[in-house]
Design a protein around this motif. Sequence first.
Motif, PDB file in Angstrom:
ATOM      1  N   THR A 168      29.933 -22.306  -5.229  1.00  0.00           N
ATOM      2  CA  THR A 168      29.887 -23.751  -5.077  1.00  0.00           C
ATOM      3  C   THR A 168      28.498 -24.239  -4.700  1.00  0.00           C
ATOM      4  O   THR A 168      27.552 -23.471  -4.585  1.00  0.00           O
ATOM      5  CB  THR A 168      30.876 -24.163  -3.957  1.00  0.00           C
ATOM      6  OG1 THR A 168      30.904 -25.560  -3.834  1.00  0.00           O
ATOM      7  CG2 THR A 168      30.451 -23.566  -2.640  1.00  0.00           C
ATOM      8  N   CYS A 183      31.039 -30.425   0.853  1.00  0.00           N
ATOM      9  CA  CYS A 183      31.178 -29.719  -0.420  1.00  0.00           C
ATOM     10  C   CYS A 183      30.779 -30.657  -1.557  1.00  0.00           C
ATOM     11  O   CYS A 183      31.272 -31.783  -1.651  1.00  0.00           O
ATOM     12  CB  CYS A 183      32.614 -29.239  -0.608  1.00  0.00           C
ATOM     13  SG  CYS A 183      32.897 -28.362  -2.168  1.00  0.00           S
ATOM     14  N   GLU A 185      30.356 -29.166  -4.889  1.00  0.00           N
ATOM     15  CA  GLU A 185      30.876 -28.565  -6.126  1.00  0.00           C
ATOM     16  C   GLU A 185      31.651 -27.308  -5.759  1.00  0.00           C
ATOM     17  O   GLU A 185      31.270 -26.571  -4.848  1.00  0.00           O
ATOM     18  CB  GLU A 185      29.709 -28.216  -7.058  1.00  0.00           C
ATOM     19  CG  GLU A 185      30.133 -27.580  -8.378  1.00  0.00           C
ATOM     20  CD  GLU A 185      28.938 -27.196  -9.227  1.00  0.00           C
ATOM     21  OE1 GLU A 185      28.658 -25.989  -9.355  1.00  0.00           O
ATOM     22  OE2 GLU A 185      28.266 -28.096  -9.750  1.00  0.00           O
ATOM     23  N   LEU A 187      34.535 -24.948  -4.213  1.00  0.00           N
ATOM     24  CA  LEU A 187      35.471 -24.917  -3.088  1.00  0.00           C
ATOM     25  C   LEU A 187      34.823 -24.216  -1.908  1.00  0.00           C
ATOM     26  O   LEU A 187      34.181 -23.178  -2.051  1.00  0.00           O
ATOM     27  CB  LEU A 187      36.750 -24.173  -3.490  1.00  0.00           C
ATOM     28  CG  LEU A 187      37.882 -24.106  -2.460  1.00  0.00           C
ATOM     29  CD1 LEU A 187      38.434 -25.503  -2.191  1.00  0.00           C
ATOM     30  CD2 LEU A 187      38.983 -23.174  -2.958  1.00  0.00           C
ATOM     31  N   LYS A 198      40.036 -26.092   3.842  1.00  0.00           N
ATOM     32  CA  LYS A 198      39.463 -25.994   2.498  1.00  0.00           C
ATOM     33  C   LYS A 198      38.897 -27.358   2.088  1.00  0.00           C
ATOM     34  O   LYS A 198      39.556 -28.391   2.248  1.00  0.00           O
ATOM     35  CB  LYS A 198      40.524 -25.551   1.488  1.00  0.00           C
ATOM     36  CG  LYS A 198      41.075 -24.144   1.732  1.00  0.00           C
ATOM     37  CD  LYS A 198      40.051 -23.090   1.391  1.00  0.00           C
ATOM     38  CE  LYS A 198      40.631 -21.687   1.541  1.00  0.00           C
ATOM     39  NZ  LYS A 198      41.716 -21.389   0.582  1.00  0.00           N
ATOM     40  N   LYS A 200      37.200 -29.607  -1.023  1.00  0.00           N
ATOM     41  CA  LYS A 200      36.931 -29.792  -2.445  1.00  0.00           C
ATOM     42  C   LYS A 200      35.723 -30.712  -2.599  1.00  0.00           C
ATOM     43  O   LYS A 200      35.260 -31.317  -1.625  1.00  0.00           O
ATOM     44  CB  LYS A 200      38.162 -30.388  -3.130  1.00  0.00           C
ATOM     45  CG  LYS A 200      39.376 -29.461  -3.132  1.00  0.00           C
ATOM     46  CD  LYS A 200      40.559 -30.100  -3.845  1.00  0.00           C
ATOM     47  CE  LYS A 200      41.756 -29.155  -3.864  1.00  0.00           C
ATOM     48  NZ  LYS A 200      42.928 -29.774  -4.556  1.00  0.00           N
ATOM     49  N   PRO A 201      35.176 -30.861  -3.807  1.00  0.00           N
ATOM     50  CA  PRO A 201      33.996 -31.720  -4.003  1.00  0.00           C
ATOM     51  C   PRO A 201      34.183 -33.119  -3.421  1.00  0.00           C
ATOM     52  O   PRO A 201      35.195 -33.778  -3.667  1.00  0.00           O
ATOM     53  CB  PRO A 201      33.850 -31.757  -5.523  1.00  0.00           C
ATOM     54  CG  PRO A 201      34.397 -30.448  -5.969  1.00  0.00           C
ATOM     55  CD  PRO A 201      35.564 -30.188  -5.061  1.00  0.00           C
ATOM     56  N   ASN A 203      34.538 -33.760  -0.233  1.00  0.00           N
ATOM     57  CA  ASN A 203      35.161 -33.673   1.080  1.00  0.00           C
ATOM     58  C   ASN A 203      34.171 -33.153   2.125  1.00  0.00           C
ATOM     59  O   ASN A 203      33.271 -32.377   1.811  1.00  0.00           O
ATOM     60  CB  ASN A 203      36.379 -32.756   1.050  1.00  0.00           C
ATOM     61  CG  ASN A 203      37.527 -33.357   0.255  1.00  0.00           C
ATOM     62  OD1 ASN A 203      37.551 -34.567   0.012  1.00  0.00           O
ATOM     63  ND2 ASN A 203      38.467 -32.522  -0.159  1.00  0.00           N
TER      64      ASN A 203
END
Length: 299
Positions: A168, A183, A185, A187, A198, A200-201, A203
Amino acid sequence: MNREELISKWLDKNLNDQELQAFKNLEDYDDLVKLNTNLQAFKADNYNTSEELENVLSTIKSKNQQPKTHWFKPFMRIAAILAVCFSLFYYTTTLDTTISTEFAQKTTIELPDASHVSLNVKSHLAFNKKDWKHDREVELHGEAFFKVAKGSSFKVKTTSGIVTVYGTQFNVKQRDSYFEVICYEGLVGVTYNTQETKLKPGNSFLIIDGKVIAKEKENRTMPSWLNNTSTFKSLPYKLVIAEFERQYNVDVTLLGIDSEQLFTGSFAHDNMALALKSITLPLHARYSKSNNSITIKSE
Protein backbone atom coordinates in the motif's frame (compact mmCIF):
# COMPACT_ATOMS: atom_id res chain seq x y z
CA MET A 1 35.85 -0.96 -3.30
CA ASN A 2 33.13 -2.72 -1.32
CA ARG A 3 32.22 -2.17 2.32
CA GLU A 4 34.13 -5.18 3.71
CA GLU A 5 37.36 -4.19 1.95
CA LEU A 6 37.10 -0.64 3.27
CA ILE A 7 36.61 -1.88 6.84
CA SER A 8 39.52 -4.33 6.49
CA LYS A 9 41.91 -1.66 5.17
CA TRP A 10 40.72 0.75 7.87
CA LEU A 11 41.54 -1.79 10.58
CA ASP A 12 45.01 -2.16 9.01
CA LYS A 13 45.36 1.66 8.87
CA ASN A 14 46.00 1.33 5.14
CA LEU A 15 43.41 3.68 3.60
CA ASN A 16 44.41 6.40 1.16
CA ASP A 17 42.63 9.78 1.25
CA GLN A 18 39.95 8.75 -1.26
CA GLU A 19 39.28 5.43 0.49
CA LEU A 20 39.18 7.15 3.88
CA GLN A 21 36.49 9.53 2.62
CA ALA A 22 34.49 6.58 1.24
CA PHE A 23 34.82 4.84 4.61
CA LYS A 24 33.56 7.95 6.45
CA ASN A 25 30.52 8.00 4.13
CA LEU A 26 29.41 4.53 5.29
CA GLU A 27 26.03 4.65 7.05
CA ASP A 28 27.43 2.87 10.13
CA TYR A 29 30.72 4.83 10.25
CA ASP A 30 30.02 6.23 13.75
CA ASP A 31 29.14 2.78 15.08
CA LEU A 32 32.32 1.24 13.60
CA VAL A 33 34.52 3.89 15.17
CA LYS A 34 32.77 3.52 18.54
CA LEU A 35 33.11 -0.26 18.45
CA ASN A 36 36.80 -0.11 17.52
CA THR A 37 37.44 2.33 20.38
CA ASN A 38 35.69 0.06 22.87
CA LEU A 39 37.61 -2.97 21.65
CA GLN A 40 40.94 -1.33 22.41
CA ALA A 41 40.42 -2.23 26.06
CA PHE A 42 40.51 -5.91 25.07
CA LYS A 43 43.42 -5.66 22.63
CA ALA A 44 46.29 -8.08 23.21
CA ASP A 45 49.81 -6.82 23.86
CA ASN A 46 51.72 -5.59 20.82
CA TYR A 47 53.79 -8.30 19.17
CA ASN A 48 55.09 -9.46 15.81
CA THR A 49 52.86 -12.34 14.66
CA SER A 50 55.42 -13.83 12.25
CA GLU A 51 58.19 -13.67 14.83
CA GLU A 52 56.03 -15.22 17.52
CA LEU A 53 54.96 -18.06 15.19
CA GLU A 54 58.58 -18.72 14.21
CA ASN A 55 59.53 -18.91 17.88
CA VAL A 56 56.76 -21.39 18.55
CA LEU A 57 57.78 -23.67 15.67
CA SER A 58 61.42 -23.46 16.69
CA THR A 59 60.54 -24.37 20.25
CA ILE A 60 58.51 -27.38 19.13
CA LYS A 61 61.34 -28.73 16.97
CA SER A 62 64.01 -28.18 19.60
CA LYS A 63 65.37 -31.24 21.38
CA ASN A 64 65.20 -29.29 24.57
CA GLN A 65 61.49 -28.61 24.15
CA GLN A 66 60.16 -26.40 26.87
CA PRO A 67 56.89 -27.08 28.71
CA LYS A 68 53.72 -26.19 26.82
CA THR A 69 53.14 -23.17 28.98
CA HIS A 70 56.08 -21.42 27.24
CA TRP A 71 54.51 -21.49 23.78
CA PHE A 72 50.87 -21.61 24.78
CA LYS A 73 50.74 -17.88 25.53
CA PRO A 74 51.58 -16.77 21.94
CA PHE A 75 48.87 -19.07 20.61
CA MET A 76 46.42 -17.49 23.03
CA ARG A 77 47.42 -14.05 21.77
CA ILE A 78 46.75 -15.09 18.18
CA ALA A 79 43.41 -16.57 19.24
CA ALA A 80 42.52 -13.33 21.00
CA ILE A 81 43.24 -11.29 17.87
CA LEU A 82 41.18 -13.66 15.72
CA ALA A 83 38.30 -13.47 18.21
CA VAL A 84 38.34 -9.67 18.15
CA CYS A 85 38.39 -9.62 14.33
CA PHE A 86 35.52 -12.11 14.16
CA SER A 87 33.50 -10.10 16.69
CA LEU A 88 34.07 -6.91 14.70
CA PHE A 89 33.03 -8.59 11.45
CA TYR A 90 29.92 -10.10 13.05
CA TYR A 91 28.96 -6.81 14.68
CA THR A 92 29.36 -4.74 11.52
CA THR A 93 27.39 -7.18 9.34
CA THR A 94 24.45 -7.33 11.75
CA LEU A 95 24.13 -3.60 12.44
CA ASP A 96 20.86 -1.88 11.66
CA THR A 97 20.79 0.63 8.85
CA THR A 98 19.68 3.96 10.30
CA ILE A 99 18.56 7.13 8.54
CA SER A 100 17.85 10.36 10.40
CA THR A 101 16.75 13.84 9.34
CA GLU A 102 17.40 17.09 11.15
CA PHE A 103 15.39 20.31 11.47
CA ALA A 104 14.21 21.60 8.08
CA GLN A 105 15.50 18.44 6.35
CA LYS A 106 13.64 15.73 4.43
CA THR A 107 14.92 12.68 2.55
CA THR A 108 13.75 9.62 0.58
CA ILE A 109 15.33 6.17 0.77
CA GLU A 110 14.81 2.78 -0.90
CA LEU A 111 14.33 -0.34 1.18
CA PRO A 112 15.87 -3.71 0.16
CA ASP A 113 12.62 -4.80 -1.55
CA ALA A 114 12.47 -1.60 -3.69
CA SER A 115 9.83 -0.01 -1.45
CA HIS A 116 10.37 3.73 -0.91
CA VAL A 117 10.18 5.75 2.30
CA SER A 118 10.09 9.55 2.52
CA LEU A 119 11.14 10.94 5.92
CA ASN A 120 9.81 14.25 7.19
CA VAL A 121 11.92 16.58 9.37
CA LYS A 122 13.37 15.34 12.70
CA SER A 123 12.58 11.70 11.96
CA HIS A 124 14.50 8.45 12.42
CA LEU A 125 14.14 5.13 10.56
CA ALA A 126 16.00 1.88 11.26
CA PHE A 127 15.97 -1.57 9.62
CA ASN A 128 18.26 -4.59 9.20
CA LYS A 129 19.38 -5.36 5.64
CA LYS A 130 20.82 -8.76 6.56
CA ASP A 131 17.54 -10.12 7.96
CA TRP A 132 15.20 -8.27 5.59
CA LYS A 133 14.16 -11.35 3.58
CA HIS A 134 13.06 -13.11 6.74
CA ASP A 135 11.96 -10.16 8.88
CA ARG A 136 10.66 -7.12 6.99
CA GLU A 137 10.44 -4.67 9.84
CA VAL A 138 11.32 -1.00 10.25
CA GLU A 139 11.39 1.16 13.36
CA LEU A 140 10.13 4.74 13.04
CA HIS A 141 10.39 7.78 15.26
CA GLY A 142 8.81 10.83 13.64
CA GLU A 143 6.90 10.93 10.37
CA ALA A 144 7.26 9.01 7.12
CA PHE A 145 5.34 8.23 3.94
CA PHE A 146 5.65 4.65 2.70
CA LYS A 147 5.19 3.51 -0.89
CA VAL A 148 5.36 -0.26 -0.68
CA ALA A 149 6.39 -2.46 -3.60
CA LYS A 150 3.68 -4.86 -4.75
CA GLY A 151 3.88 -8.29 -3.21
CA SER A 152 5.86 -7.07 -0.22
CA SER A 153 4.71 -6.83 3.36
CA PHE A 154 6.39 -5.60 6.50
CA LYS A 155 5.75 -3.91 9.83
CA VAL A 156 6.37 -0.36 10.95
CA LYS A 157 7.06 -0.24 14.70
CA THR A 158 6.57 2.98 16.66
CA THR A 159 6.46 3.66 20.39
CA SER A 160 2.70 4.22 20.08
CA GLY A 161 1.66 1.28 17.92
CA ILE A 162 2.50 -1.15 15.13
CA VAL A 163 1.45 -0.67 11.51
CA THR A 164 1.14 -3.85 9.44
CA VAL A 165 1.58 -3.31 5.73
CA TYR A 166 -0.34 -5.36 3.18
CA GLY A 167 1.05 -3.62 0.07
CA THR A 168 0.00 0.00 0.00
CA GLN A 169 0.81 3.71 0.31
CA PHE A 170 0.37 5.24 3.73
CA ASN A 171 1.68 7.89 6.12
CA VAL A 172 2.72 7.33 9.75
CA LYS A 173 3.27 10.17 12.20
CA GLN A 174 4.39 9.51 15.76
CA ARG A 175 5.38 12.60 17.78
CA ASP A 176 5.24 12.43 21.58
CA SER A 177 1.53 11.97 22.43
CA TYR A 178 0.45 12.18 18.77
CA PHE A 179 0.02 9.01 16.65
CA GLU A 180 -1.61 9.07 13.23
CA VAL A 181 -1.81 6.64 10.32
CA ILE A 182 -3.45 7.56 6.99
CA CYS A 183 -4.01 4.99 4.24
CA TYR A 184 -3.79 6.31 0.69
CA GLU A 185 -3.81 3.03 -1.24
CA GLY A 186 -4.28 -0.66 -0.46
CA LEU A 187 -4.85 -1.84 3.10
CA VAL A 188 -3.16 -1.02 6.42
CA GLY A 189 -3.54 -2.65 9.81
CA VAL A 190 -2.87 -0.50 12.89
CA THR A 191 -2.34 -2.27 16.22
CA TYR A 192 -2.88 -0.05 19.24
CA ASN A 193 -3.27 -1.46 22.77
CA THR A 194 -3.30 -5.01 21.29
CA GLN A 195 -6.32 -4.20 19.09
CA GLU A 196 -5.92 -4.02 15.30
CA THR A 197 -7.87 -1.59 13.11
CA LYS A 198 -7.93 -2.07 9.33
CA LEU A 199 -7.72 1.07 7.20
CA LYS A 200 -8.85 1.33 3.60
CA PRO A 201 -7.89 4.21 1.23
CA GLY A 202 -8.96 7.54 2.71
CA ASN A 203 -9.33 6.17 6.24
CA SER A 204 -7.29 7.46 9.18
CA PHE A 205 -6.37 6.37 12.69
CA LEU A 206 -5.54 9.20 15.10
CA ILE A 207 -4.59 9.17 18.79
CA ILE A 208 -3.91 12.42 20.69
CA ASP A 209 -2.99 12.27 24.38
CA GLY A 210 -4.24 8.68 24.52
CA LYS A 211 -7.67 9.49 23.05
CA VAL A 212 -9.00 8.21 19.73
CA ILE A 213 -9.95 11.16 17.51
CA ALA A 214 -12.43 10.77 14.66
CA LYS A 215 -11.37 12.31 11.33
CA GLU A 216 -13.03 13.06 8.04
CA LYS A 217 -12.17 10.92 5.03
CA GLU A 218 -8.86 11.88 3.44
CA ASN A 219 -9.28 13.09 -0.15
CA ARG A 220 -5.63 13.74 -1.01
CA THR A 221 -3.55 11.06 -2.75
CA MET A 222 -0.46 11.79 -0.63
CA PRO A 223 0.41 13.79 2.51
CA SER A 224 0.77 17.54 1.99
CA TRP A 225 4.23 17.67 3.57
CA LEU A 226 5.67 15.92 0.50
CA ASN A 227 4.78 19.12 -1.35
CA ASN A 228 6.37 21.30 1.37
CA THR A 229 3.12 22.22 3.09
CA SER A 230 1.79 21.23 6.52
CA THR A 231 -1.99 20.97 6.70
CA PHE A 232 -4.16 20.73 9.82
CA LYS A 233 -7.87 20.02 10.34
CA SER A 234 -9.27 20.82 13.79
CA LEU A 235 -6.04 20.02 15.64
CA PRO A 236 -4.69 21.67 18.81
CA TYR A 237 -2.67 24.79 18.05
CA LYS A 238 0.30 23.40 20.02
CA LEU A 239 0.71 20.72 17.33
CA VAL A 240 0.80 23.39 14.64
CA ILE A 241 3.51 25.28 16.52
CA ALA A 242 5.55 22.10 17.13
CA GLU A 243 5.53 21.30 13.40
CA PHE A 244 6.43 24.90 12.53
CA GLU A 245 9.43 24.69 14.87
CA ARG A 246 10.63 21.48 13.22
CA GLN A 247 10.23 22.77 9.68
CA TYR A 248 12.02 26.08 10.31
CA ASN A 249 14.36 25.13 13.19
CA VAL A 250 13.11 27.92 15.46
CA ASP A 251 11.75 28.28 19.00
CA VAL A 252 8.23 29.70 19.34
CA THR A 253 6.79 31.26 22.51
CA LEU A 254 3.05 31.81 22.91
CA LEU A 255 1.78 34.73 25.00
CA GLY A 256 -1.90 34.99 25.84
CA ILE A 257 -2.82 32.25 23.37
CA ASP A 258 -4.58 29.01 24.23
CA SER A 259 -2.36 26.25 22.83
CA GLU A 260 -5.23 23.73 23.08
CA GLN A 261 -7.61 25.64 20.80
CA LEU A 262 -8.34 23.86 17.53
CA PHE A 263 -6.74 25.10 14.34
CA THR A 264 -7.64 24.49 10.72
CA GLY A 265 -5.28 25.72 8.04
CA SER A 266 -1.82 25.18 6.55
CA PHE A 267 1.60 26.77 6.18
CA ALA A 268 4.39 26.48 3.60
CA HIS A 269 7.86 25.11 4.39
CA ASP A 270 9.82 27.41 2.10
CA ASN A 271 8.66 30.90 3.10
CA MET A 272 8.79 31.69 6.82
CA ALA A 273 7.19 35.13 6.57
CA LEU A 274 4.21 33.73 4.68
CA ALA A 275 4.04 30.72 7.00
CA LEU A 276 3.91 32.97 10.08
CA LYS A 277 1.02 34.92 8.63
CA SER A 278 -0.78 31.66 7.86
CA ILE A 279 -0.66 30.50 11.47
CA THR A 280 -1.26 33.87 13.19
CA LEU A 281 -3.89 35.73 11.11
CA PRO A 282 -6.65 33.13 11.72
CA LEU A 283 -6.14 33.70 15.46
CA HIS A 284 -5.95 37.50 15.12
CA ALA A 285 -2.47 37.29 16.65
CA ARG A 286 0.75 39.14 15.91
CA TYR A 287 4.33 37.95 16.04
CA SER A 288 7.87 39.25 16.55
CA LYS A 289 11.10 37.57 15.51
CA SER A 290 14.64 37.75 16.92
CA ASN A 291 17.21 35.42 15.37
CA ASN A 292 15.79 31.90 15.83
CA SER A 293 13.23 32.90 18.44
CA ILE A 294 9.65 33.87 17.60
CA THR A 295 7.00 35.22 19.96
CA ILE A 296 3.32 35.03 19.05
CA LYS A 297 0.93 37.27 21.04
CA SER A 298 -2.80 37.69 21.02
CA GLU A 299 -3.97 41.14 19.91
